[in-house]
Enzyme design. Structure first.
Site, PDB file in Angstrom:
ATOM      1  N   HIS A  60       1.306  -1.226   0.505  1.00 39.88           N
ATOM      2  CA  HIS A  60      -0.085  -0.258   0.352  1.00 39.88           C
ATOM      3  C   HIS A  60       1.301   0.994   0.298  1.00 39.88           C
ATOM      4  O   HIS A  60       2.531   1.048   0.279  1.00 39.88           O
ATOM      5  CB  HIS A  60      -1.838   0.295   1.380  1.00 39.88           C
ATOM      6  N   HIS A  62       1.361   4.079   2.411  1.00 40.44           N
ATOM      7  CA  HIS A  62       1.250   4.897   3.350  1.00 40.44           C
ATOM      8  C   HIS A  62       2.800   5.669   3.566  1.00 40.44           C
ATOM      9  O   HIS A  62       3.476   4.339   2.855  1.00 40.44           O
ATOM     10  CB  HIS A  62       0.658   4.721   4.632  1.00 40.44           C
ATOM     11  N   ASP A  64       5.738   4.635   5.738  1.00 44.29           N
ATOM     12  CA  ASP A  64       6.459   4.817   6.026  1.00 44.29           C
ATOM     13  C   ASP A  64       6.898   2.916   5.252  1.00 44.29           C
ATOM     14  O   ASP A  64       7.260   2.857   5.290  1.00 44.29           O
ATOM     15  CB  ASP A  64       6.573   4.296   6.906  1.00 44.29           C
ATOM     16  N   HIS A  65       5.887   3.925   3.930  1.00 40.14           N
ATOM     17  CA  HIS A  65       6.095   2.124   2.965  1.00 40.14           C
ATOM     18  C   HIS A  65       6.846   2.538   1.445  1.00 40.14           C
ATOM     19  O   HIS A  65       7.008   2.049   0.818  1.00 40.14           O
ATOM     20  CB  HIS A  65       4.800   1.198   2.517  1.00 40.14           C
ATOM     21  N   HIS A 143      -7.290  -2.739   5.741  1.00 44.84           N
ATOM     22  CA  HIS A 143      -5.945  -1.048   6.148  1.00 44.84           C
ATOM     23  C   HIS A 143      -6.579  -0.266   6.069  1.00 44.84           C
ATOM     24  O   HIS A 143      -5.491   0.671   6.188  1.00 44.84           O
ATOM     25  CB  HIS A 143      -4.609  -1.566   6.379  1.00 44.84           C
ATOM     26  N   ASP A 214       0.224  -3.999   6.304  1.00 44.70           N
ATOM     27  CA  ASP A 214      -0.059  -4.082   7.254  1.00 44.70           C
ATOM     28  C   ASP A 214      -1.428  -4.481   6.819  1.00 44.70           C
ATOM     29  O   ASP A 214      -2.277  -4.774   6.026  1.00 44.70           O
ATOM     30  CB  ASP A 214      -0.330  -1.812   7.223  1.00 44.70           C
TER      31      ASP A 214
END
Ligand SMILES: [Zn+2]
Ligand SMILES: [Zn+2]
Length: 319
Positions: A60, A62, A64-65, A143, A214
């Site tokens: 995904h 977000h 932090d990815h 998520h 996540d």
């Protein structure tokens, strides 16, 4: 060989102990990246992961990815200039809905153009990427964002060939062994016909590695992880923070372990650990092992090898 290197194992933001999420999977010399949090390229250098990869799979988008892909692609461009790696065929980025829009933006950040071709492929839940020796399957996760999980599933391998029996039967060593191994009946000069079943065992299962991304625990993962050799599942929180996990679309260590137990996986690695826990996160490990003993908590730089189920049994290969 099939090996995972955990490049970043923290949730949300980097800490001294954990970088944000990224994972390198190396299978028979081929490297794939799964997610690419900020700083991933430096983690690759630190932990000896090759830049000669061709694919990044995003669970995904977000931050932090995602954010690491911007710098990583610029560095790959520089390496190309100096001829250190040949990216003539370019790179493919895979991700769920939104991949095209978000990754196109990411490629435009920093003004200078990425100097090699980059293909962006948007995947839907249930898509399968067919490869020569394995498939990459996608499955649904939960998520509060457009997400997918990934499973690498190796094809079944040929059964074991019995070279001693082949010699006993007087079958000349050479191409004929290979034909029998692949399932062909062969005729010998003396008129005998040898069926493969006389010399070849039953086909052997390939390995199955499942990456949750996540997510809340859900049927999508439970189904994908059925009898998996390795499940990498997020465990952002301890079970004391179950409500927080539900609110934010994450899992607790105990929930991940219960899912691993229910799915009958061989091993579980917990990752995406909240910055509130220490490097070793003993409380997460303890609650997880209460539900599933074969659990470890990932740390940055951790390497996990995934053997074949019958590894160590020995036996011949006839080509
Ligand atoms: Zn995350
Ligand atoms: Zn997320």
């Amino acid at each position: 060989m099939l090996k995972l290197t955990f490049l970043g194992t923290g949730a949300a933001c980097p800490t001294i102990d954990r970088n944000v999420t990224s994972l390198a999977l190396v299978r028979e010399g081929e490297t794939m990246l799964f997610d690419c949090g900020e700083g991933t390229q430096r983690q690759m250098m630190r932990y000896g992961v090759s830049f000669a990869f061709r694919e990044i799979f995003f669970t995904h988008f977000h931050s932090d990815h995602l954010l690491g892909v911007i710098g990583l692609l610029r560095t790959l461009g520089l390496l190309n200039v100096f001829g250190e790696t040949n990216r003539a065929d370019g790179l493919t980025l895979y991700g769920p809905k939104g991949a095209r829009r978000i990754l196109t933006h990411a490629l435009e950040v920093g003004i200078e153009k990425v100097k090699f071709p980059v293909e962006i492929v948007e995947l839907k839940v249930g898509d399968t990427l067919k490869r020569k020796e394995y498939d990459i399957l996608t499955f649904p996760t939960e998520h509060r964002a457009d997400t997918i999980g990934y499973a690498l599933v190796e094809h079944r391998r040929l059964g074991r060939f019995n070279p001693d029996r082949a010699r006993e039967l007087g079958i000349p060593e050479g191409p004929m062994w290979g034909r029998i191994h692949k399932g062909e009946s062969v005729s010998l000069p003396d008129g005998r016909t040898i069926a493969p079943a006389e010399l070849v065992g039953t086909p052997r299962a390939g390995r199955r590695v499942v990456l949750s991304g996540d997510t809340r625990p859900c049927d999508g993962i439970r189904h994908a992880a059925l009898n998996a050799d390795l499940l990498v599942h997020e465990a952002t929180f301890s079970h004391e923070d179950l409500e927080r996990a539900k609110e934010t679309g994450h899992s607790t260590a105990r929930e991940a372990a219960e899912l691993a137990h229910a799915a009958g996986v061989k091993r579980l690695v917990l990752t995406h650990i909240s910055p509130r826990y220490s490097r070793e996160a003993p409380e997460l490990l303890a609650e997880a092992r209460g539900a599933f003993a074969e659990t470890v908590i990932a740390r940055d730089g951790m390497e996990i090898e995934v053997p074949f189920a019958e590894a160590g049994a020995g036996g011949g290969e006839a080509g």
